[in-house]
Scaffold this motif. Structure first.
Motif, PDB file in Angstrom:
ATOM      1  N   ARG A 130       0.723  -1.234  -0.045  1.00 44.92           N
ATOM      2  CA  ARG A 130       0.175   0.001   0.052  1.00 44.92           C
ATOM      3  C   ARG A 130       0.857   1.109   0.100  1.00 44.92           C
ATOM      4  O   ARG A 130       2.118   1.287   0.233  1.00 44.92           O
ATOM      5  CB  ARG A 130      -0.839  -0.095   1.142  1.00 44.92           C
ATOM      6  N   SER A 131       0.267   2.296  -0.440  1.00 44.53           N
ATOM      7  CA  SER A 131       0.922   3.737  -0.427  1.00 44.53           C
ATOM      8  C   SER A 131       0.409   4.333   0.845  1.00 44.53           C
ATOM      9  O   SER A 131      -0.289   3.835   1.563  1.00 44.53           O
ATOM     10  CB  SER A 131       0.465   4.369  -1.619  1.00 44.53           C
ATOM     11  N   ARG A 132       0.904   5.473   1.278  1.00 43.61           N
ATOM     12  CA  ARG A 132       0.720   6.310   2.132  1.00 43.61           C
ATOM     13  C   ARG A 132      -0.783   7.026   2.008  1.00 43.61           C
ATOM     14  O   ARG A 132      -0.827   7.213   0.699  1.00 43.61           O
ATOM     15  CB  ARG A 132       1.810   7.234   2.801  1.00 43.61           C
TER      16      ARG A 132
END
Length: 540
Positions: free
Chosen positions: A79-81
């Motif tokens: 996941r990304s931030r």
């Protein structure tokens, strides 16, 4: 959440709704307004701003997106931030994405503030490909809806990624007499490209005769060589689960689990098993690198996803494919987003009935005018079979006893053309017919006037197999491996047909263009039986 014009006196802690450009400074959309920002706005003579003010029970967008993403995480998914209420989920490895569509629908139905968009179920992905994006639409989400979403996502996965396994694949390529090596080799290479694109290894291919015993022996040799998946690329299309290649799987100690699939191209796939090793008879379109139903099954097998008969039967929605130029490709060249599928355009194929011959072997009778028990002339039987098929238009080439043939066919919706040089032989009739075809036909099914046992169902089977884009520009019927008539020719062959001379047809072009040929096995011998002598007529 309170949204709208907000006096600066009440704006501290509010979220700015629109970017504002001030002298020497830009305050971006989404900024939480602090004392310094409010002072700058006041100095720029902004008495108020459009902002969102959170109330008790509101969860800020990034916190809400972050919590949903944590609940969604599964092995091999990264996941990304969280930023601007969005988190992107990506693949850590190549594999097959499974998506629980019902759960995604339920999640998106909880509250308009919470959204999840994913790739399609069974999408093939490469490392770092985006799988899904979570987006909190407004600046905050209601706590109650967020808590329900978290519980749903933790309870059962909305998405799972199944990595491709480095399977060893065995391929049997069968051949019929006269089949060119380059046809077989192109099929092997197309299969190799598919296997290697999915991280697999193709064992040295086994070539053999298109016979049950020979294919069965080849399958057994590949099993002993360590094949974890068995494929059969037959010389002719499968017409029944008891046909040559499926029978070979059974003879090798296996079983057929399913025949056919609601995916086009790819209808004639046959799936079975020999012990614990999956075994497939490939559709003819597998000779082409373009996407077809075989790809869908192969991808699942490489990902370790079961493919029971019910799974194949449920492939119909989206199963009408337009060929996709970009698949299969090496992972580095593949597009990160799935290609768009569109319905395949139906082919317009004419039926050309050759009725110009002088019938010398049956003289003094004209074989085409010999009546059956119902009183119908042989040529009438042939033309009615053509009219009952999907071929259009139906064009009849006349020559010898032109008036009698035209009279016999009077009232039927056919086009007529006369071969002035019919006495020169078969090529004259064939060329006259090709020259008279409408310009928009993509192919022609050439029917011989003395073959009345080729019924409309047989003709439609040949029409269904025709697809020049798939490499099937010539379609030829066979019975027990023997080549028959009629043959379907794509427009790309018309120029060469028009160059033929003498009392010969176009059969020699099937050898010259073997890479464009597909054989369609028939259930009876009508495609082999012509009636051009008194003796054969007695058998009719």
């Amino acid at each position: 959440m309170i949204f709208g014009p907000t006096p600066l006196e009440e704006a501290r802690g509010a979220v700015l709704a629109h970017t504002l450009r001030l002298p020497g400074r830009v305050i971006k959309k989404g900024t939480v307004l602090d004392a310094e920002a409010i002072e700058a706005l006041r100095a720029a003579r902004h008495p108020e701003v459009i902002a969102a003010r959170l109330e008790p029970g509101d969860i800020p967008e990034n916190e809400a997106a972050d919590r949903m993403a944590e609940a969604m995480l599964r092995p091999l998914i990264a996941r990304s931030r969280a930023a601007t209420g969005r988190v992107n989920l990506t693949a850590e490895t190549a594999g097959l994405l499974r998506v629980d569509a019902a759960m995604v629908d339920r999640l998106n139905g909880l509250d308009e503030s919470l959204t999840l968009a994913t790739l399609p179920d069974h999408a093939v992905v490469a490392p770092k490909d985006m799988l899904a994006t979570l987006k909190v639409i407004p600046f905050a989400a209601p706590a109650g809806a967020l808590q329900v979403a978290e519980a749903m996502l933790r309870g059962a996965p909305a998405m799972t990624l199944h990595p491709f396994r480095p399977l060893r694949v065995g391929l049997v390529a069968s051949a019929l007499p006269g089949m060119k090596d380059k046809v077989i080799e192109s099929g092997i290479e197309a299969t190799r490209a598919r296997v290697e694109a999915l991280a697999g290894t193709l064992l040295p291919a086994e070539r053999c005769a298109h016979a049950t015993a020979a294919i069965a022996e080849a399958l057994s040799r590949l099993r002993k060589a360590g094949a974890e998946l068995l494929l059969v690329l037959g010389a002719s299309a499968v017409v029944d689960r008891r046909d040559v290649a499926p029978a070979a799987i059974i003879k090798a100690g296996g079983a057929i689990e399913h025949f056919g699939m609601p995916v086009d191209p790819g209808n004639l796939l046959c799936l079975g098993r020999i012990g614990e090793v999956p075994a497939m008879v490939l559709p003819g379109c597998a000779r082409s690198p373009k996407v077809n139903g075989f790809d869908w099954v192969l991808e699942r097998l490489f990902a370790g996803v079961p493919v029971p008969p019910r799974a194949i039967m449920r492939m119909g929605v989206g199963g009408l494919l337009k060929e996709i130029e970009t698949r299969p490709l090496p992972r580095g060249d593949a597009p990160s987003q799935p290609a768009v599928l569109a319905p395949r355009r139906p082919r317009r194929v004419a039926a050309l009935v050759l009725a110009a011959g002088r019938s010398r072997r049956m003289a003094p009778l004209n074989k085409l005018m010999v009546p059956d028990r119902t009183g119908r002339a042989m040529i009438v039987r042939v033309v009615e079979n053509a009219l009952a098929s999907r071929a259009r238009p139906v064009l009849v080439v006349t020559g010898h006893e032109r008036e009698r043939v035209e009279e016999a066919l009077a009232g039927r919706p056919v086009l007529m053309t006369h071969a002035e040089g019919y006495a020169e032989g078969l090529s004259a009739s064939l060329k006259a017919g090709i020259a008279a075809l409408p310009e928009d036909v993509e192919g022609v099914l050439v029917l011989l006037g003395d073959m009345p046992l080729v019924g409309p169902a047989m003709l439609d089977r040949l029409l269904a197999a025709f697809d020049p884009e798939e490499g099937r520009a010539i379609v030829q019927p066979t019975f027990r491996g023997k080549q028959g008539n009629p043959v379907l020719w794509g427009r790309e062959l018309f120029a060469e047909i028009l160059a033929i001379s003498g009392d010969v047809g176009a059969r020699h072009l099937t050898g010259k263009h073997g890479d464009r040929l597909v054989n369609v096995e028939m259930a009876d011998d009508g495609v082999l039986r012509d009636f051009d002598t008194q003796d054969t007529l007695k058998g009719l």
